[in-house]
Design a protein around this motif. Structure first.
Motif, PDB file in Angstrom:
ATOM      1  N   UNK A   1      42.940  37.109  50.338  1.00  0.00           N
ATOM      2  CA  UNK A   1      43.867  36.174  50.982  1.00  0.00           C
ATOM      3  C   UNK A   1      44.215  35.037  50.027  1.00  0.00           C
ATOM      4  N   UNK A   2      43.196  34.527  49.335  1.00  0.00           N
ATOM      5  CA  UNK A   2      43.405  33.415  48.412  1.00  0.00           C
ATOM      6  C   UNK A   2      44.328  33.819  47.270  1.00  0.00           C
ATOM      7  N   UNK A   3      44.140  35.014  46.731  1.00  0.00           N
ATOM      8  CA  UNK A   3      45.019  35.498  45.661  1.00  0.00           C
ATOM      9  C   UNK A   3      46.463  35.574  46.154  1.00  0.00           C
TER      10      UNK A   3
ATOM     11  N   UNK B   1      49.593  33.493  44.622  1.00  0.00           N
ATOM     12  CA  UNK B   1      50.799  34.186  44.171  1.00  0.00           C
ATOM     13  C   UNK B   1      52.040  33.599  44.825  1.00  0.00           C
ATOM     14  N   UNK B   2      51.936  33.316  46.131  1.00  0.00           N
ATOM     15  CA  UNK B   2      53.066  32.755  46.859  1.00  0.00           C
ATOM     16  C   UNK B   2      53.403  31.350  46.387  1.00  0.00           C
ATOM     17  N   UNK B   3      52.365  30.576  46.094  1.00  0.00           N
ATOM     18  CA  UNK B   3      52.586  29.224  45.590  1.00  0.00           C
ATOM     19  C   UNK B   3      53.293  29.261  44.234  1.00  0.00           C
ATOM     20  N   UNK B   4      52.867  30.158  43.375  1.00  0.00           N
ATOM     21  CA  UNK B   4      53.524  30.269  42.068  1.00  0.00           C
ATOM     22  C   UNK B   4      54.977  30.698  42.243  1.00  0.00           C
ATOM     23  N   UNK B   5      55.224  31.613  43.182  1.00  0.00           N
ATOM     24  CA  UNK B   5      56.589  32.063  43.466  1.00  0.00           C
ATOM     25  C   UNK B   5      57.454  30.893  43.910  1.00  0.00           C
ATOM     26  N   UNK B   6      56.813  29.898  44.568  1.00  0.00           N
ATOM     27  CA  UNK B   6      57.531  28.707  45.028  1.00  0.00           C
ATOM     28  C   UNK B   6      57.422  27.555  44.028  1.00  0.00           C
ATOM     29  N   UNK B   7      57.202  27.910  42.762  1.00  0.00           N
ATOM     30  CA  UNK B   7      57.239  26.949  41.646  1.00  0.00           C
ATOM     31  C   UNK B   7      56.120  25.910  41.680  1.00  0.00           C
ATOM     32  N   UNK B   8      54.986  26.239  42.278  1.00  0.00           N
ATOM     33  CA  UNK B   8      53.800  25.394  42.201  1.00  0.00           C
ATOM     34  C   UNK B   8      52.947  25.922  41.042  1.00  0.00           C
ATOM     35  N   UNK B   9      52.798  25.137  39.993  1.00  0.00           N
ATOM     36  CA  UNK B   9      52.088  25.610  38.803  1.00  0.00           C
ATOM     37  C   UNK B   9      50.589  25.725  39.056  1.00  0.00           C
ATOM     38  N   UNK B  10      49.946  26.551  38.264  1.00  0.00           N
ATOM     39  CA  UNK B  10      48.519  26.835  38.437  1.00  0.00           C
ATOM     40  C   UNK B  10      47.656  25.577  38.360  1.00  0.00           C
ATOM     41  N   UNK B  11      48.040  24.645  37.480  1.00  0.00           N
ATOM     42  CA  UNK B  11      47.203  23.460  37.298  1.00  0.00           C
ATOM     43  C   UNK B  11      47.309  22.465  38.453  1.00  0.00           C
ATOM     44  N   UNK B  12      48.172  22.758  39.429  1.00  0.00           N
ATOM     45  CA  UNK B  12      48.273  21.934  40.629  1.00  0.00           C
ATOM     46  C   UNK B  12      47.507  22.539  41.799  1.00  0.00           C
ATOM     47  N   UNK B  13      46.818  23.645  41.551  1.00  0.00           N
ATOM     48  CA  UNK B  13      46.102  24.361  42.616  1.00  0.00           C
ATOM     49  C   UNK B  13      44.603  24.361  42.319  1.00  0.00           C
TER      50      UNK B  13
END
Length: 254
Positions: free
Chosen positions: A180-182, A186-198
């Motif tokens: 679920x977390x993955x 993935x969805x957050x990245x698709x919505x332009x949320x970069x990895x370093x903000x998660x």
């Protein structure tokens, strides 16, 4: 001989700097080092005192007649040391709060959390007294398929669907929650949320390692850690994996 001479010169310079300093910044352990060993302080200000066990705090507090402790007795206690008693393992902050319940000031305004997130902590631990001193901010993306009505807090209930944890020694991991977390990342990245903000947090080290491995395999560079080690960090999005779920009775730690 030359190395000894250089060492003596460095020690002499360091001692002179410390003796002339108006303020000395140090860790608890370093405050009892050879360099600071004989120095008495007019005041000691101890930050994160709720994370410092009594047996370590005393190493510093015996060097002063006046001290100020800053901490939060509702947060995690220090990591338990098996070689010390339960009393000495208790934080110096919690110990003194219990002894002198009227001798403290409560800082009731926070500037880090969204007010909706703050209200959860406030009502659970601070009798509703914790307030938010900053304007609420939300992610600038359309994540409505993850966060219902774009709320700041989203709970995903995995009960009654057999998303059970798997035991590893005294720890555990939950591969269903990891999946679920993955998907969320993935969805957050698709919505332009970069990895370093998660940030991804779990109370269990095995779950942390399992999630980290899967995210790394998928090419994500998301910070994943345990609750204890993540303290003090800040992210725009925090995903918390509680991990524990089984078809038997809950233990005292759940």
């Amino acid at each position: 001989e030359l190395n000894c001479e250089i060492h003596d010169i460095k020690t002499s310079i360091s001692s002179e700097i410390v003796e002339c300093a108006s303020i000395v910044a140090s860790t608890v352990i370093s405050a009892s080092s050879k360099l600071l060993g004989d120095i008495e302080f007019d005041y000691v200000i101890m930050d994160e005192a709720s994370q410092i066990p009594l047996y370590l705090a005393l190493m510093v507090l015996i060097k002063t007649d006046k001290f100020i402790l800053i901490g939060d007795n509702h947060q995690l206690e220090p990591i338990y040391n098996m070689n010390a008693s339960s009393h000495l393992n208790k934080s110096v902050f919690s110990t003194l709060i219990d002894l002198y319940p009227d001798n403290y000031s409560f800082l009731n305004i926070q500037y880090r959390m969204n007010s909706e997130i703050c209200s959860i902590a406030s009502n659970l631990y601070y009798n509703g007294m914790l307030m938010t001193g900053c304007d609420d901010s939300f992610l600038s993306c359309d994540c409505s398929n993850i966060f219902v009505d774009n709320l700041a807090v989203c709970l995903i209930d995995t009960s009654d669907i057999e998303f059970y944890e798997e035991k590893i020694s005294s720890s555990c991991y939950n591969r269903f929650e990891a999946d679920i977390i993955v998907s969320i990342v993935e969805n957050l990245r698709y919505n332009n949320i970069s990895d370093d903000h998660i940030g991804v947090i779990s109370p269990f080290r095995c779950q942390k390692l399992y999630i980290k491995r899967i995210l790394d395999e998928r090419g994500f560079n998301v910070e994943v850690d345990t609750v204890y080690r993540f303290q003090g960090r800040e992210k725009d999005v925090i995903i918390l994996s509680f991990c524990k779920s089984n078809d038997t009775s809950l233990s005292k730690f759940q």
